[in-house]
Design a protein around this motif. Structure first.
Motif, PDB file in Angstrom:
ATOM      1  N   ALA A   1       0.829  -1.208   0.000  1.00 57.37           N
ATOM      2  CA  ALA A   1       0.000   0.000   0.000  1.00 57.37           C
ATOM      3  C   ALA A   1       0.863   1.258   0.000  1.00 57.37           C
ATOM      4  CB  ALA A   1      -0.939  -0.003   1.206  1.00 57.37           C
ATOM      5  N   CYS A   2       1.888   1.281   0.833  1.00 52.36           N
ATOM      6  CA  CYS A   2       2.779   2.442   0.878  1.00 52.36           C
ATOM      7  C   CYS A   2       3.487   2.623  -0.468  1.00 52.36           C
ATOM      8  CB  CYS A   2       3.796   2.286   1.996  1.00 52.36           C
ATOM      9  SG  CYS A   2       3.101   2.339   3.661  1.00 52.36           S
ATOM     10  N   THR A   3       3.888   1.506  -1.082  1.00 50.48           N
ATOM     11  CA  THR A   3       4.556   1.584  -2.391  1.00 50.48           C
ATOM     12  C   THR A   3       3.628   2.182  -3.440  1.00 50.48           C
ATOM     13  OG1 THR A   3       5.944  -0.318  -1.846  1.00 50.48           O
ATOM     14  CG2 THR A   3       5.696   0.226  -4.189  1.00 50.48           C
ATOM     15  N   ALA A   4       2.365   1.770  -3.413  1.00 44.74           N
ATOM     16  CA  ALA A   4       1.396   2.327  -4.368  1.00 44.74           C
ATOM     17  C   ALA A   4       1.263   3.838  -4.184  1.00 44.74           C
ATOM     18  CB  ALA A   4       0.043   1.640  -4.197  1.00 44.74           C
ATOM     19  N   ILE A   5       1.213   4.293  -2.947  1.00 53.24           N
ATOM     20  CA  ILE A   5       1.101   5.733  -2.674  1.00 53.24           C
ATOM     21  C   ILE A   5       2.344   6.454  -3.175  1.00 53.24           C
ATOM     22  CG2 ILE A   5       1.086   7.438  -0.805  1.00 53.24           C
ATOM     23  CD1 ILE A   5      -0.678   5.409   0.766  1.00 53.24           C
ATOM     24  N   ILE A   6       3.506   5.892  -2.885  1.00 48.09           N
ATOM     25  CA  ILE A   6       4.773   6.530  -3.274  1.00 48.09           C
ATOM     26  C   ILE A   6       4.885   6.617  -4.792  1.00 48.09           C
ATOM     27  CG2 ILE A   6       7.282   6.223  -3.247  1.00 48.09           C
ATOM     28  CD1 ILE A   6       6.792   4.867  -0.410  1.00 48.09           C
ATOM     29  N   GLN A   7       4.517   5.537  -5.477  1.00 54.37           N
ATOM     30  CA  GLN A   7       4.668   5.499  -6.936  1.00 54.37           C
ATOM     31  C   GLN A   7       3.622   6.341  -7.660  1.00 54.37           C
ATOM     32  OE1 GLN A   7       4.678   1.305  -7.874  1.00 54.37           O
ATOM     33  NE2 GLN A   7       6.856   1.071  -7.336  1.00 54.37           N
ATOM     34  N   ALA A   8       2.480   6.588  -6.998  1.00 51.81           N
ATOM     35  CA  ALA A   8       1.434   7.395  -7.651  1.00 51.81           C
ATOM     36  C   ALA A   8       1.875   8.834  -7.841  1.00 51.81           C
ATOM     37  CB  ALA A   8       0.149   7.336  -6.818  1.00 51.81           C
ATOM     38  N   GLY A   9       2.750   9.341  -6.984  1.00 57.91           N
ATOM     39  CA  GLY A   9       3.281  10.687  -7.147  1.00 57.91           C
ATOM     40  C   GLY A   9       2.255  11.789  -6.974  1.00 57.91           C
ATOM     41  N   GLN A  10       1.219  11.559  -6.166  1.00 53.24           N
ATOM     42  CA  GLN A  10       0.154  12.551  -6.007  1.00 53.24           C
ATOM     43  C   GLN A  10       0.196  13.252  -4.650  1.00 53.24           C
ATOM     44  OE1 GLN A  10      -3.549  10.541  -6.703  1.00 53.24           O
ATOM     45  NE2 GLN A  10      -3.021   9.925  -8.797  1.00 53.24           N
ATOM     46  N   GLU A  11       1.163  12.935  -3.807  1.00 55.59           N
ATOM     47  CA  GLU A  11       1.156  13.451  -2.453  1.00 55.59           C
ATOM     48  C   GLU A  11       2.086  14.651  -2.290  1.00 55.59           C
ATOM     49  OE1 GLU A  11      -1.151  12.065  -0.931  1.00 55.59           O
ATOM     50  OE2 GLU A  11      -1.321  10.297  -2.211  1.00 55.59           O
ATOM     51  N   THR A  12       1.837  15.409  -1.259  1.00 53.88           N
ATOM     52  CA  THR A  12       2.743  16.497  -0.899  1.00 53.88           C
ATOM     53  C   THR A  12       4.026  15.885  -0.345  1.00 53.88           C
ATOM     54  OG1 THR A  12       2.000  16.619   1.395  1.00 53.88           O
ATOM     55  CG2 THR A  12       0.751  17.915  -0.235  1.00 53.88           C
ATOM     56  N   PRO A  13       5.119  16.648  -0.297  1.00 56.01           N
ATOM     57  CA  PRO A  13       6.359  16.100   0.266  1.00 56.01           C
ATOM     58  C   PRO A  13       6.179  15.557   1.679  1.00 56.01           C
ATOM     59  CG  PRO A  13       6.832  18.111  -0.923  1.00 56.01           C
ATOM     60  CD  PRO A  13       5.336  17.977  -0.904  1.00 56.01           C
ATOM     61  N   LYS A  14       5.385  16.238   2.515  1.00 50.90           N
ATOM     62  CA  LYS A  14       5.193  15.780   3.883  1.00 50.90           C
ATOM     63  C   LYS A  14       4.427  14.454   3.917  1.00 50.90           C
ATOM     64  CE  LYS A  14       4.798  18.935   6.993  1.00 50.90           C
ATOM     65  NZ  LYS A  14       5.972  18.695   7.893  1.00 50.90           N
ATOM     66  N   GLN A  15       3.384  14.346   3.060  1.00 48.94           N
ATOM     67  CA  GLN A  15       2.626  13.097   3.008  1.00 48.94           C
ATOM     68  C   GLN A  15       3.480  11.961   2.464  1.00 48.94           C
ATOM     69  OE1 GLN A  15      -0.572  14.516   0.609  1.00 48.94           O
ATOM     70  NE2 GLN A  15      -1.885  15.071   2.354  1.00 48.94           N
ATOM     71  N   LEU A  16       4.292  12.273   1.456  1.00 49.64           N
ATOM     72  CA  LEU A  16       5.179  11.269   0.878  1.00 49.64           C
ATOM     73  C   LEU A  16       6.193  10.797   1.924  1.00 49.64           C
ATOM     74  CD1 LEU A  16       6.009   9.670  -1.618  1.00 49.64           C
ATOM     75  CD2 LEU A  16       7.449  11.614  -2.300  1.00 49.64           C
TER      76      LEU A  16
ATOM     77  N   ALA B   1       8.243   6.743   5.605  1.00 48.23           N
ATOM     78  CA  ALA B   1       8.581   6.390   6.986  1.00 48.23           C
ATOM     79  C   ALA B   1       7.846   5.127   7.419  1.00 48.23           C
ATOM     80  CB  ALA B   1       8.245   7.547   7.923  1.00 48.23           C
ATOM     81  N   ASN B   2       6.578   5.012   7.012  1.00 46.80           N
ATOM     82  CA  ASN B   2       5.815   3.836   7.415  1.00 46.80           C
ATOM     83  C   ASN B   2       6.289   2.586   6.683  1.00 46.80           C
ATOM     84  OD1 ASN B   2       3.965   3.668   9.500  1.00 46.80           O
ATOM     85  ND2 ASN B   2       2.305   3.119   8.130  1.00 46.80           N
ATOM     86  N   ARG B   3       6.627   2.729   5.400  1.00 47.36           N
ATOM     87  CA  ARG B   3       7.163   1.571   4.691  1.00 47.36           C
ATOM     88  C   ARG B   3       8.515   1.171   5.287  1.00 47.36           C
ATOM     89  NH1 ARG B   3       8.288   1.534  -1.772  1.00 47.36           N
ATOM     90  NH2 ARG B   3      10.102   2.763  -1.104  1.00 47.36           N
ATOM     91  N   GLY B   4       9.313   2.164   5.656  1.00 55.04           N
ATOM     92  CA  GLY B   4      10.592   1.868   6.294  1.00 55.04           C
ATOM     93  C   GLY B   4      10.410   1.121   7.598  1.00 55.04           C
ATOM     94  N   TYR B   5       9.371   1.528   8.362  1.00 50.74           N
ATOM     95  CA  TYR B   5       9.114   0.841   9.625  1.00 50.74           C
ATOM     96  C   TYR B   5       8.688  -0.603   9.378  1.00 50.74           C
ATOM     97  CZ  TYR B   5       7.546   0.033  14.392  1.00 50.74           C
ATOM     98  OH  TYR B   5       7.396  -0.473  15.647  1.00 50.74           O
ATOM     99  N   ALA B   6       7.896  -0.820   8.332  1.00 53.76           N
ATOM    100  CA  ALA B   6       7.488  -2.186   7.998  1.00 53.76           C
ATOM    101  C   ALA B   6       8.699  -3.030   7.606  1.00 53.76           C
ATOM    102  CB  ALA B   6       6.450  -2.166   6.875  1.00 53.76           C
TER     103      ALA B   6
END
Length: 454
Positions: A53-68, A73-78
């Motif tokens: 899920a985090c990868t999908a968000i990251i690859q979509a490129g639709q988030e602000t820098p803070k959201q990205l 950070a969450n994918r790193g924690y996983a």
């Protein structure tokens, strides 16, 4: 702030809620989030689904820098929870670059470095997290663990103290502080902290494990086994808990049960050198010396600089009456660890068995210099004196050993022999009878050592 609170990612609410795209996007964020609103890992959270899920968000490129940054950070924690520490650090590096004020990213990267035993780098990250939020109990707990990894236990305890002050219900901080006290050999204070960690979190397998280990070091083996049972129930793949429970059974001389636990530890971790070493010790206890030698061989193959493995293999060869081979192993153990009192004691015994009495006494003397008053070594030196027909010196060593442990069967039997050599028949037979009450085969042991029955 409460422990765990820092780990909560914001639930992102989008203006387009209601559309299929927005619902899908919101669902991805929900799945990318490991934690609930209280900062606890969500029930049934699946690390692979989090990463996807985090990868999908990251690859979509639709988030602000803070959201990205939050997604990284969450994918790193996983990844960190999957023990993929380098992958975790890559994500957390990017998260920090995008958002240098992201406390969570610094804490999680510190955790990854700490798990890699790169303690100084971990401490720098925890320092930065604490600078951003001085009330961050999780960062203080992590830094305490890193200081403990560096064996700076007093600094570790200060951090755990502060984490507990900020969050009196922080079970992990009590557990960490207990571990620091344990490493300072303050077992009573360690147990107090483990008690509190368990009271706060009955599912904290590590706290049961740690308390069991502390009890084992105090020779309270039944209490140790009870705690280690619980640790294993909570985490059936907890290899080191099986190992330590086996160690406790060894302490009770229940060698068969010890071997079962060492078997399980080795099944879970096939290259577990300490488990091979301890299982070999259990086979030594059962006098199954060939199987013991096989395990010590394996321990040495896995760790060629393991002095106790050579020393224990020497004991097994001694049990097989292959004393020259035993002495070779003790020589190697002493070369690897010149302060190994037990290896000098073992070589003393082996040399006595081949009538190298002066060398034997010298080894026992060195063992006692390294570990004054050790009962096992006093027994060994006394046996050497018996074989040298010097009952006065033997008697003095046996008396000292028995003051420390009045139920020491070898010392009682040996003292009886020394008394008989000095003409004290009544005292001799009283001691020998007491020894045989404790250890029925003691006379056979002494005959094997070259001291025939009276």
């Amino acid at each position: 702030m409460r422990a765990g609170g820092l780990a909560v990612l914001p639930i992102v609410v989008f203006v387009l809620a209601g559309t299929a795209a927005a619902q899908d996007r919101d669902g991805q964020w929900q799945r990318c989030t490991l934690y609930d609103e209280r900062g606890k890992v969500r029930a049934g959270a699946n690390l692979e689904l989090v990463i996807d899920a985090c990868t999908a968000i990251i690859q979509a490129g639709q988030e602000t820098p803070k959201q990205l940054a939050f997604a990284l950070a969450n994918r790193g924690y996983a990844y960190r929870n999957k023990y993929a520490y380098d992958r975790a650090i890559q994500d957390l590096d990017q998260a920090i670059k995008l958002d240098p004020d992201n406390t969570l990213a610094f804490v999680n990267r510190g955790d990854a470095y700490r798990n890699k035993r790169e303690y100084d780098r971990a401490i720098r990250d925890y320092d930065q997290a604490i600078k951003l939020d001085p009330n961050d109990a999780i960062a203080l707990n992590g830094r305490g663990s890193a200081y403990a990894g560096k064996r700076e236990y007093d600094r570790a305890i200060r951090d755990f103290d502060e984490a507990i002050r900020l969050d009196p219900d922080f079970a992990l901080a009590f557990n960490g502080r207990g571990a620091a006290y344990y490493d300072k050999h303050d077992y009573d204070r360690a147990i107090q902290d483990y008690d509190e960690a368990i009271r706060l979190d009955r599912n904290l397998a590590r706290a049961f494990y740690n308390r069991g280990t502390a009890y084992s070091n105090q020779h309270e083996y039944d209490r140790a086994i009870h705690d280690l049972d619980e640790a294993i129930r909570l985490d059936p793949d907890f290899a080191v808990a099986f190992y330590n429970r086996g160690y406790a059974y060894n302490g009770k001389r229940e060698y068969g049960r010890a071997i079962q636990d060492f078997d399980q530890a080795i099944m879970l971790v096939p290259n577990y050198a300490r488990a091979f070493l301890s299982r070999g010790g259990a086979y030594n206890g059962k006098r199954e010396y060939d199987r013991a030698v096989q395990d010590f061989d394996q321990a040495i193959r896995l760790d060629p600089h393991n002095a106790p493995a050579f020393s224990n293999r020497g004991r097994a060869f001694g049990g097989k009456r292959e004393y020259d081979r035993a002495i070779e192993d003790f020589d190697r153990a002493i070369t690897l660890d010149p302060n190994a009192a037990v290896a000098f004691n073992n070589r003393c015994f082996a040399r006595a068995m081949v009538n190298q009495f002066q060398k034997a006494v010298a080894d026992c003397n060195e063992s006692l210099r390294l570990q004054p008053g050790n009962g096992d070594t006093l027994d060994t030196r006394a046996l050497v004196y018996l074989k040298m027909k010097n009952p006065d010196l033997a008697l003095a060593d046996y008396e000292t050993a028995l003051r420390a442990n009045p139920k020491n069967a070898p010392a009682l039997y040996g003292r009886g022999v020394a008394k008989r050599l000095k003409g004290d028949k009544a005292g001799a037979y009283a001691d020998i009878a007491a020894a045989e009450q404790i250890s029925p085969d003691i006379a056979e042991d002494f005959e094997r050592y070259g001291v025939p029955p009276l």
